[in-house]
Scaffold this active site. Structure first.
Site, PDB file in Angstrom:
ATOM      1  N   PRO A 230      -3.652   2.862  -7.533  1.00 15.82           N
ATOM      2  CA  PRO A 230      -4.160   3.306  -6.441  1.00 15.82           C
ATOM      3  C   PRO A 230      -4.146   4.457  -5.707  1.00 15.82           C
ATOM      4  O   PRO A 230      -3.061   5.264  -5.981  1.00 15.82           O
ATOM      5  CB  PRO A 230      -3.053   2.265  -5.441  1.00 15.82           C
ATOM      6  CG  PRO A 230      -2.065   1.930  -6.256  1.00 15.82           C
ATOM      7  CD  PRO A 230      -2.381   2.429  -7.500  1.00 15.82           C
ATOM      8  N   GLU A 231      -5.247   4.869  -5.067  1.00 12.22           N
ATOM      9  CA  GLU A 231      -4.954   6.174  -4.230  1.00 12.22           C
ATOM     10  C   GLU A 231      -4.899   5.932  -2.875  1.00 12.22           C
ATOM     11  O   GLU A 231      -4.874   4.772  -2.620  1.00 12.22           O
ATOM     12  CB  GLU A 231      -6.531   7.004  -4.754  1.00 12.22           C
ATOM     13  CG  GLU A 231      -6.934   6.990  -6.061  1.00 12.22           C
ATOM     14  CD  GLU A 231      -8.021   7.739  -6.608  1.00 12.22           C
ATOM     15  OE1 GLU A 231      -8.523   8.655  -5.868  1.00 12.22           O
ATOM     16  OE2 GLU A 231      -8.533   7.452  -7.557  1.00 12.22           O
TER      17      GLU A 231
END
Length: 275
Positions: free
Chosen positions: A2-3
Site C-alpha cells: 500500500p502507498e
DNA sequence: TTCGTCCTGGTA
DNA sequence: TACCAGGACGAA
C-alpha cells in the site's frame, strides 16, 4: 504494497471502528515482525489498553493507545489490517491478532511477511516516521518546496520520488502515474527539471494521490482496505501495469523498463527524454 | 548510486 | 518451473 492513498483508506476505516475500543488479548503469530521488542513485552504493553485513535504518517499506520505508547505498522508490500466485527479471522496469512472488548478482532495479515511492527513511546518514535518528508496534499508540499528539493540533485526523478524523506507516502504506482501526468521521463535527473516542470510535478502528485484516495486505493494483487475490500483506482491508471497497451493520451504503446530495481512504466511519446 | 536481501505465492 | 510483486534498508 500500500502507498499513501491505500494506507489512508485503511486509517479512516479503522479509526471509525477502533476508536474507544480496548485490547483484551494479543496473539503474536510471527514474532520476527516485531521490531526491537519481544512478543511477551509487546503483549503486555498492548493488553488492557484502549485505542484512542488511528493515525498515519506517510505509509506508516499508528494506533494511538490510551497510554504513552503507539503501535506502529508499516505494511510494506503485502501487509493488511482488517477489522472483523464478528471476531472471525479468515486471513490465511494472519500474523498478529488483537482481540477487542465486545468480541471484535483486528487482524494483521501479511503474505510475504516483509511488514514491520513497532511498539513505541512518544519519546522514542520510529526513525522512518520521524524523518518523513512533507506529504502530498499537505500545506508544506508546495511547488517551491519541490523545486528546492530537486535543485542540485543528480538522482533520477523517479528514485527521488520514492525517497520518503523528501516526500512522504509515494510508492511505485503513484510515482509512475505522477510522472506521466507531468509529462516527465522517469530517468530525468532531478536537477534538470525546471521550475515549470517542478510545478507540473507537484500538481500531478497531488492529483494522483487525491484520485487514489477518492477511488478507495489501487488493488493490483493484495491490497485490501480495513473492511477486506479492494480499491478501484487500478481502473484509472495511465501507465502502471499497462505495458504494451495504448497510451490514453496519444495511443503509443506504454513501455516498461527497470529503474533502481523497480519496474517503471511510461509513455515514450508523452514522456520523452529531454536530452 | 546500485544491488542484494528480506519472504511467499500467484501467474505466465 | 521461473519470474515477478504497492517497500525499505544496509552493504559494496
Amino acid at each position: 504494497m500500500p502507498e499513501m492513498p491505500e494506507v489512508e483508506i485503511i486509517r479512516r476505516y479503522l479509526d471509525k471502528n477502533l476508536a474507544g475500543k480496548t485490547i483484551t488479548a494479543v496473539d503474536v503469530l510471527l514474532p520476527r515482525q516485531l521490531q526491537g521488542i519481544t512478543a511477551e513485552e509487546f503483549t503486555a504493553r498492548a493488553s488492557g489498553v484502549m485505542i484512542k485513535s488511528v493515525g498515519r504518517v506517510g505509509k506508516y499506520l499508528l494506533l494511538h493507545l490510551d497510554s504513552s505508547d503507539d503501535i506502529v505498522f508499516h505494511l510494506r508490500m503485502t501487509g493488511r489490517l482488517v477489522y472483523a466485527p464478528d471476531g472471525v479471522n479468515d486471513d490465511k496469512c494472519a500474523r498478529l491478532i488483537f482481540s477487542l472488548a465486545g468480541g471484535a478482532r483486528l487482524i494483521y495479515g501479511d503474505t510475504r511477511t516483509l511488514g514491520v511492527i513497532y511498539m513505541t513511546s512518544t519519546t522514542a518514535p520510529v526513525k522512518g516516521v520521524a524523518e518523513m518528508g512533507p506529504e502530498p496534499l499537505s500545506a508544506a508540499f508546495t511547488p517551491e518546496y519541490l523545486k528546492g528539493v530537486l535543485a542540485k540533485k543528480k538522482t533520477r526523478i523517479k528514485t527521488l520520488l520514492l525517497n520518503q524523506k523528501y516526500i512522504g507516502g509515494i510508492g511505485n504506482i503513484y510515482a509512475d502515474e505522477a510522472l506521466f501526468l507531468a509529462r516527465i521521463n522517469p530517468f530525468t535527473h532531478a536537477q534538470d527539471i525546471d521550475a515549470a516542470g517542478a510545478a507540473r510535478l507537484q500538481a500531478a502528485i497531488n492529483e494522483v494521490i487525491a484520485a487514489g484516495i477518492n477511488d478507495g486505493g489501487t488493488t493490483f494483487r493484495d491490497y485490501q482496505n480495513g473492511e477486506g475490500k479492494k480499491g478501484h483506482h487500478q481502473e484509472h491508471l495511465f501507465v502502471y501495469g499497462r505495458t504494451g497497451e495504448s497510451c490514453r493520451e496519444c495511443g503509443a504503446p506504454i513501455e516498461k523498463t527497470f529503474l533502481g530495481g523497480r519496474g517503471t512504466h511510461f509513455c515514450p511519446h508523452c514522456q520523452p527524454m529531454s536530452e
